[in-house]
Write a protein that holds these residues in place. Structure first.
Motif, short mmCIF file in Angstrom:
data_model
loop_
_atom_site.label_atom_id
_atom_site.label_comp_id
_atom_site.label_asym_id
_atom_site.label_seq_id
_atom_site.Cartn_x
_atom_site.Cartn_y
_atom_site.Cartn_z
N ILE A 207 51.07 -19.35 45.54
CA ILE A 207 50.04 -19.77 46.50
C ILE A 207 49.45 -21.13 46.11
CG2 ILE A 207 49.46 -17.39 47.17
CD1 ILE A 207 46.92 -17.65 45.43
N SER A 208 50.24 -21.96 45.45
CA SER A 208 49.76 -23.27 45.00
C SER A 208 49.30 -24.13 46.17
CB SER A 208 50.86 -23.99 44.21
OG SER A 208 52.01 -24.19 45.00
N VAL A 209 50.02 -24.06 47.31
CA VAL A 209 49.63 -24.85 48.48
C VAL A 209 48.29 -24.38 49.02
CG1 VAL A 209 50.23 -25.42 50.87
CG2 VAL A 209 52.00 -25.45 49.09
N LEU A 210 48.10 -23.07 49.08
CA LEU A 210 46.84 -22.51 49.56
C LEU A 210 45.69 -22.92 48.65
CD1 LEU A 210 45.72 -20.67 51.81
CD2 LEU A 210 46.00 -18.74 50.25
N LEU A 211 45.92 -22.90 47.34
CA LEU A 211 44.88 -23.32 46.39
C LEU A 211 44.57 -24.81 46.53
CD1 LEU A 211 46.01 -21.35 43.19
CD2 LEU A 211 44.10 -20.81 44.72
N GLY A 212 45.61 -25.61 46.74
CA GLY A 212 45.39 -27.04 46.93
C GLY A 212 44.56 -27.34 48.16
N ILE A 213 44.85 -26.64 49.26
CA ILE A 213 44.07 -26.82 50.48
C ILE A 213 42.63 -26.38 50.26
CG2 ILE A 213 43.79 -25.98 52.85
CD1 ILE A 213 46.83 -25.89 53.07
N ALA A 214 42.43 -25.29 49.51
CA ALA A 214 41.07 -24.81 49.24
C ALA A 214 40.28 -25.84 48.44
CB ALA A 214 41.15 -23.48 48.48
N VAL A 215 40.91 -26.45 47.44
CA VAL A 215 40.23 -27.48 46.64
C VAL A 215 39.89 -28.69 47.51
CG1 VAL A 215 40.57 -29.16 44.77
CG2 VAL A 215 41.23 -26.77 44.44
N GLY A 216 40.83 -29.13 48.34
CA GLY A 216 40.58 -30.27 49.21
C GLY A 216 39.46 -29.99 50.19
N CYS A 217 39.44 -28.79 50.76
CA CYS A 217 38.36 -28.42 51.69
C CYS A 217 37.00 -28.41 51.00
CB CYS A 217 38.65 -27.06 52.32
SG CYS A 217 39.91 -27.09 53.60
N ALA A 218 36.98 -27.90 49.76
CA ALA A 218 35.71 -27.85 49.02
C ALA A 218 35.17 -29.26 48.79
CB ALA A 218 35.93 -27.12 47.70
N ILE A 219 36.05 -30.17 48.42
CA ILE A 219 35.61 -31.56 48.19
C ILE A 219 35.13 -32.17 49.50
CG2 ILE A 219 36.36 -33.86 47.49
CD1 ILE A 219 38.39 -32.49 45.63
N ALA A 220 35.87 -31.92 50.59
CA ALA A 220 35.47 -32.46 51.89
C ALA A 220 34.12 -31.91 52.35
CB ALA A 220 36.56 -32.15 52.93
N VAL A 221 33.86 -30.64 52.07
CA VAL A 221 32.57 -30.04 52.42
C VAL A 221 31.44 -30.71 51.65
CG1 VAL A 221 31.18 -27.93 52.22
CG2 VAL A 221 33.49 -27.81 53.15
N VAL A 222 31.67 -30.96 50.36
CA VAL A 222 30.65 -31.63 49.53
C VAL A 222 30.28 -32.99 50.11
CG1 VAL A 222 30.23 -32.68 47.27
CG2 VAL A 222 31.26 -30.40 47.41
N PHE A 223 31.27 -33.71 50.63
CA PHE A 223 31.02 -35.04 51.20
C PHE A 223 30.65 -34.97 52.69
CE2 PHE A 223 33.37 -36.31 47.42
CZ PHE A 223 32.70 -37.47 47.04
N GLY A 224 30.45 -33.76 53.20
CA GLY A 224 30.03 -33.61 54.59
C GLY A 224 31.08 -34.02 55.60
N LYS A 225 32.35 -33.84 55.26
CA LYS A 225 33.44 -34.28 56.13
C LYS A 225 34.10 -33.15 56.92
CE LYS A 225 33.35 -38.65 54.97
NZ LYS A 225 33.08 -39.69 55.97
N VAL A 226 33.53 -31.94 56.85
CA VAL A 226 34.12 -30.81 57.56
C VAL A 226 33.17 -30.36 58.66
CG1 VAL A 226 34.98 -28.45 57.38
CG2 VAL A 226 35.36 -30.05 55.50
N SER A 227 33.68 -30.27 59.87
CA SER A 227 32.89 -29.80 61.00
C SER A 227 33.24 -28.33 61.29
CB SER A 227 33.16 -30.65 62.24
OG SER A 227 32.56 -30.07 63.38
N PHE A 228 32.21 -27.49 61.27
CA PHE A 228 32.41 -26.07 61.56
C PHE A 228 32.02 -25.73 63.00
CE2 PHE A 228 31.78 -26.19 56.91
CZ PHE A 228 32.96 -25.59 56.51
N ALA A 229 32.01 -26.74 63.84
CA ALA A 229 31.64 -26.53 65.25
C ALA A 229 32.59 -25.53 65.91
CB ALA A 229 31.67 -27.85 66.00
#
Length: 461
Positions: A207-229
């Motif tokens: 599940i390395s790809v899934l973990l990589g996406i999770a890490v990238g999403c977490a960083i994007a959330v910290v920088f306010g780059k993810v819209s949950f609309a």
């Protein structure tokens, strides 16, 4: 009545709790790959978030249906082995090309998926005859061209989407394209995937790809780059309905392109089914193979009806069967049921649709690069030493397949029908590889296996 002791391990029904836990493991292993395809196709076709969420729901729903069909079997359909079915990465590039084609769009995509499914169902018993036209030098070339075509999509996603956007007076430059933060987050996803693959083993490595996406999403959330609309307003449960994008249309070129791709997928599935038969200690007969390939075809028909894409067996789940030693097909059938339920949870689909393109792009660099690398791996089984003319097959076919990628208007002055055919790099490269193979490797020059090649390629999904 047959006792459980007399059952083959493939047919063994494990305790319910064990079935659920092992089924969930299969879902997690294939989940990232399953949602990546609708995210990439939907993003490339610039679908709104609501439609992208529907694509994800439809994909998971159909993954589950086709998996259960393949594992449980109905009449002469389904190989009845522990197989997880998912959308094929091999078909992504031609699907995007069809979706972006003038006058085509999503209806033509789903029409081509359905028609190629009918072709696959009919052709399944005759696979040995079809495969003789696709020895490793041809199959490897086609997969390599597809992988390179996909990489263009992945690279654009790393930079944040498309370099240009539609404007009132024509295309305009995308101001968010190539933003350093986007590149950095994509790099963190790529680094995570590589580090996990290099340092961990077993389930976590799978599940390395899934973990990589999770890490990238977490960083994007910290920088306010993810819209949950849209997540809050989305329902918790909703059935996936057929023909969500309207009735399909049937374009001959689109159908021909996906049918060629399905021949490649059938050859890959053949190798995978044979390997799975060895792992499960249940040899695969020609009749079994035909049932398994028919399920690929029916999967396409189901996918086209419900608004998703071409289906194939996922090799990473075959690896999981080998790692765990659990051969029961009912584990994968339960995993299929879980995917059907997940496909009916719109909130989950909206959450997946909120993943920024550069996060997905970091993972796509690995996944699409692996498609191209699989083409190289298949080519390694071709004879380049005793038959140096095979180099011409690869060289010319790859060169022709690249023309639409690097020169979009190369064929613009030709008649419309010819331009439409030649602008499809995958179809152009595939026809070139088949014809050049016939020119340099006429029948009788080399011995063939029952499936038409020196050796069978493995699945690249």
């Amino acid at each position: 009545m047959t006792s459980s002791a007399q059952l083959h391990s493939v047919d063994e029904v494990l305790p319910r709790a064990t079935l659920c836990v092992l089924g969930l493991q299969h879902v997690l292993v294939m989940y990232a790959g399953a949602i990546a395809v609708p995210l990439i196709v939907g993003g490339a076709l610039r679908l709104p978030k609501e439609e992208l969420a529907f694509l994800i729901s439809a994909d998971l729903f159909c993954c589950g249906l086709v998996t259960m069909l393949q594992c449980i079997g109905v009449w002469n359909i389904g190989i009845r082995l522990p197989v997880m079915m998912g959308v094929a990465f091999t078909a992504v590039a031609p699907i995007i090309a069809i979706g972006l084609g003038p006058g085509l769009g999503m209806p033509a995509v789903f029409g081509a998926v359905i028609a190629s499914g009918v072709f696959t169902y009919v052709a399944a018993p005759y696979m040995s005859g079809l495969a003789r036209w696709f020895p490793p030098v041809v199959t490897g070339t086609v997969v390599l061209v597809i992988g390179i075509s996909l990489l263009r999509v992945g690279i654009n996603w790393v930079a944040g989407g498309q370099p240009t956007l539609p404007g009132p007076h024509g295309p305009v430059a995308n101001p968010l394209y190539g933003v350093p933060l986007n590149l950095g987050i994509a790099a963190s996803v790529l680094a995570t995937v590589l580090l996990v693959s290099a340092t961990l083993r077993g389930f976590l490595a799978n599940i390395s790809v899934l973990l990589g996406i999770a890490v990238g999403c977490a960083i994007a959330v910290v920088f306010g780059k993810v819209s949950f609309a849209g997540i809050g307003a989305a329902a918790w449960f909703n059935l996936v309905t057929p023909f969500h994008f309207g009735p399909p249309s049937f374009d001959p070129m689109a159908i021909a392109t996906l049918s060629v791709v399905m021949v490649v997928i059938m050859i890959e599935s053949t190798g995978l089914f044979m390997a799975l038969g060895e792992i499960s200690e249940r040899p695969v007969s020609e009749r079994d193979l035909a049932r398994g390939l028919r399920a690929d075809g029916v999967g396409n028909i189901i996918g086209g009806v419900f608004g998703t894409f071409s289906y194939t067996s996922y090799s990473q789940n075959i690896g999981l069967v080998q790692i765990t030693g659990v051969r029961s097909r009912w584990v994968c059938a339960v995993a299929g049921a879980m995917l059907v339920v997940l496909g009916c949870v719109p909130k989950l689909a909206f959450l997946a649709a909120s993943i920024p393109p550069y996060v997905l792009g970091g993972a796509a660099m690995v996944m699409f690069g692996m498609v191209a690398a699989s083409g190289v791996k298949i080519l390694s089984r071709a004879d380049f030493h005793g038959n140096g003319k095979n180099l011409y097959v690869v060289a010319v076919s790859v060169a022709l397949g690249m023309i639409p990628l690097v020169a979009e208007h190369f064929f613009a002055q030709l008649p419309e029908l010819a331009a439409k055919f030649l602008h499809n790099g995958i179809l152009l490269g595939s026809f070139s590889a088949v014809l050049l193979n016939l020119l340099f490797n006429r029948p009788g020059r080399a011995a063939r296996t029952p499936f038409g090649a020196r050796d069978e390629p493995r699945n690249v999904a």
